[in-house]
Each structure stands twice: as structure tokens, then as C-alpha cells.
Design a protein around this motif. Structure first.
Motif, short mmCIF file in Angstrom:
data_model
loop_
_atom_site.label_atom_id
_atom_site.label_comp_id
_atom_site.label_asym_id
_atom_site.label_seq_id
_atom_site.Cartn_x
_atom_site.Cartn_y
_atom_site.Cartn_z
N SER A 174 8.59 -4.08 16.21
CA SER A 174 8.15 -4.40 14.94
C SER A 174 8.21 -3.49 14.17
O SER A 174 8.76 -2.12 14.29
CB SER A 174 6.59 -4.66 15.00
N ILE A 175 8.18 -3.62 12.95
CA ILE A 175 8.23 -2.26 11.80
C ILE A 175 6.96 -2.69 10.74
O ILE A 175 6.57 -3.86 10.33
CB ILE A 175 9.59 -2.69 11.03
N GLN A 176 6.54 -1.70 10.21
CA GLN A 176 5.29 -1.56 9.36
C GLN A 176 5.85 -0.77 7.97
O GLN A 176 5.57 0.63 8.30
CB GLN A 176 4.02 -0.96 9.76
N PRO A 177 6.44 -1.26 7.11
CA PRO A 177 6.79 -0.47 6.05
C PRO A 177 5.59 0.45 5.34
O PRO A 177 4.66 0.00 5.25
CB PRO A 177 7.30 -1.51 5.15
N LYS A 178 6.09 1.49 5.07
CA LYS A 178 5.05 2.52 4.04
C LYS A 178 5.32 2.52 2.69
O LYS A 178 6.46 2.83 2.26
CB LYS A 178 5.10 3.84 5.07
N LEU A 179 4.61 2.24 1.85
CA LEU A 179 4.80 2.02 0.33
C LEU A 179 3.83 2.90 -0.38
O LEU A 179 2.86 2.91 0.10
CB LEU A 179 4.70 0.51 -0.12
N PRO A 180 4.34 3.52 -1.43
CA PRO A 180 3.49 4.17 -2.30
C PRO A 180 2.60 3.40 -3.10
O PRO A 180 2.74 2.26 -3.52
CB PRO A 180 4.30 4.81 -3.40
N TYR A 235 11.03 2.64 -6.29
CA TYR A 235 12.15 1.91 -5.96
C TYR A 235 11.95 1.22 -4.55
O TYR A 235 12.59 0.65 -3.65
CB TYR A 235 13.47 2.51 -5.60
N GLY A 236 10.44 1.32 -4.20
CA GLY A 236 9.84 0.68 -3.11
C GLY A 236 10.24 -0.81 -2.90
O GLY A 236 10.03 -1.29 -3.70
N GLN A 237 10.76 -1.42 -1.88
CA GLN A 237 11.19 -2.73 -1.59
C GLN A 237 10.70 -3.22 -0.17
O GLN A 237 10.69 -2.35 0.80
CB GLN A 237 12.59 -3.02 -1.78
N VAL A 238 10.31 -4.48 0.14
CA VAL A 238 10.06 -4.87 1.42
C VAL A 238 10.67 -6.54 1.31
O VAL A 238 10.35 -7.02 0.30
CB VAL A 238 8.60 -5.17 1.61
N TYR A 239 11.46 -6.68 2.35
CA TYR A 239 11.83 -8.30 2.51
C TYR A 239 11.02 -8.84 3.46
O TYR A 239 10.95 -8.41 4.54
CB TYR A 239 13.36 -8.29 2.62
N PRO A 246 1.31 -3.88 -8.15
CA PRO A 246 0.73 -2.87 -9.05
C PRO A 246 1.44 -1.76 -9.52
O PRO A 246 1.40 -0.91 -10.37
CB PRO A 246 -0.62 -2.72 -8.94
N ASP A 247 2.08 -1.36 -8.34
CA ASP A 247 2.72 -0.18 -8.62
C ASP A 247 4.31 -0.29 -8.51
O ASP A 247 5.12 0.63 -8.38
CB ASP A 247 2.21 0.72 -7.00
N HIS A 248 4.60 -1.44 -8.77
CA HIS A 248 6.31 -2.05 -8.86
C HIS A 248 6.75 -1.57 -7.52
O HIS A 248 8.07 -1.80 -7.43
CB HIS A 248 6.74 -1.25 -9.99
N ASN A 249 6.23 -2.13 -6.51
CA ASN A 249 6.84 -2.17 -5.14
C ASN A 249 7.39 -3.64 -5.12
O ASN A 249 6.60 -4.53 -5.46
CB ASN A 249 6.00 -2.26 -3.79
N LEU A 250 8.64 -3.95 -4.80
CA LEU A 250 9.18 -4.95 -5.10
C LEU A 250 8.96 -5.97 -3.60
O LEU A 250 9.43 -5.25 -2.63
CB LEU A 250 10.80 -5.11 -5.31
#
Length: 119
Positions: A4-10, A62-66, A107-111
Motif C-alpha cells: 500500500s501507499i499513504q501519500p503525505k500532503l501539506p 503542487y501536492g497531487q494524489v490520484y 483547502p491547501d490546493h492539493n489536487l
């Protein structure tokens, strides 16, 4: 071997991030909230982590998650029904690479892009 993967975003504000993902997107908190500078949330098999970055300029994030799904039409409709803003350039549609997708900005513009393979 990878499972698995757990992205870390600001995030700039833990309470606002928690509210957006839980109240608007239907996630639930995972683990403990004893860490004021860290947040973990999950929905179904997807888990996202957030770290506090108060100085973040959302227009420079530029945080992004698909996120892959098996019922994109339902997810899209639920978000529309909940008045969750869809990214102006990311309305639901079939893309040239064979995915049906839509996108939104937190709210922090993570896409966040949600996609499902076209059969």
C-alpha cells in the motif's frame, strides 16, 4: 512485496483539513489525533496523511494524489450533491489515456484526481 501507499500532503490548518475531508468528502479519522501537526484519514482502502506546513502558499502547492475508484459516477454525483467544488479544468470526463476522471482542490490546493479505467 509492496502492499500500500499513504501519500503525505501539506496542510496549513489541521481543523480545516479534517473538516474538509471528513464533512465534505466522507473520510474518517484514522489513528490518533494526539499529534497537533499530523493528521491521518481514510475512506474504504485509501488512506491519506497530512503534515502541518503553516507557511504554505496554496498557489505554490503542487501536492497531487490520484485515487482509483470502481464507481466514479456515483462518487462524482455525491460530491455534486454535497456542493463540493470540482476543479474548473477537472470536470468528469473521459481522458485520452483511457480513464474517466475528475479533479478537485482541497483547502491547501492539493489536487485530488479520481479515476476509473474505461472498459
Amino acid at each position: 512485496m509492496l502492499v500500500s501507499i499513504q501519500p503525505k500532503l501539506p496542510m496549513r490548518n489541521k481543523a480545516k483539513t479534517r473538516e474538509y475531508y471528513i464533512d465534505s468528502l466522507g473520510f474518517k479519522e484514522y489513528g490518533t489525533n494526539e499529534y497537533p501537526e499530523y493528521l491521518m484519514i481514510e475512506k474504504d482502502e485509501v488512506q491519506l496523511h497530512f503534515f502541518l506546513f503553516e507557511a504554505l502558499n496554496p498557489k505554490e502547492n503542487y501536492g497531487q494524489v490520484y485515487v482509483r475508484t470502481n464507481d466514479i459516477d456515483k462518487i462524482y454525483q455525491v460530491l455534486l450533491n454535497n456542493n463540493v467544488p470540482i476543479h474548473p479544468s477537472g470536470k468528469l470526463g473521459v481522458r485520452p489515456w483511457g480513464q474517466k476522471e475528475f479533479s478537485l482542490l482541497d483547502p491547501d490546493h492539493n489536487l485530488l484526481t479520481f479515476g476509473q479505467a474505461i472498459d
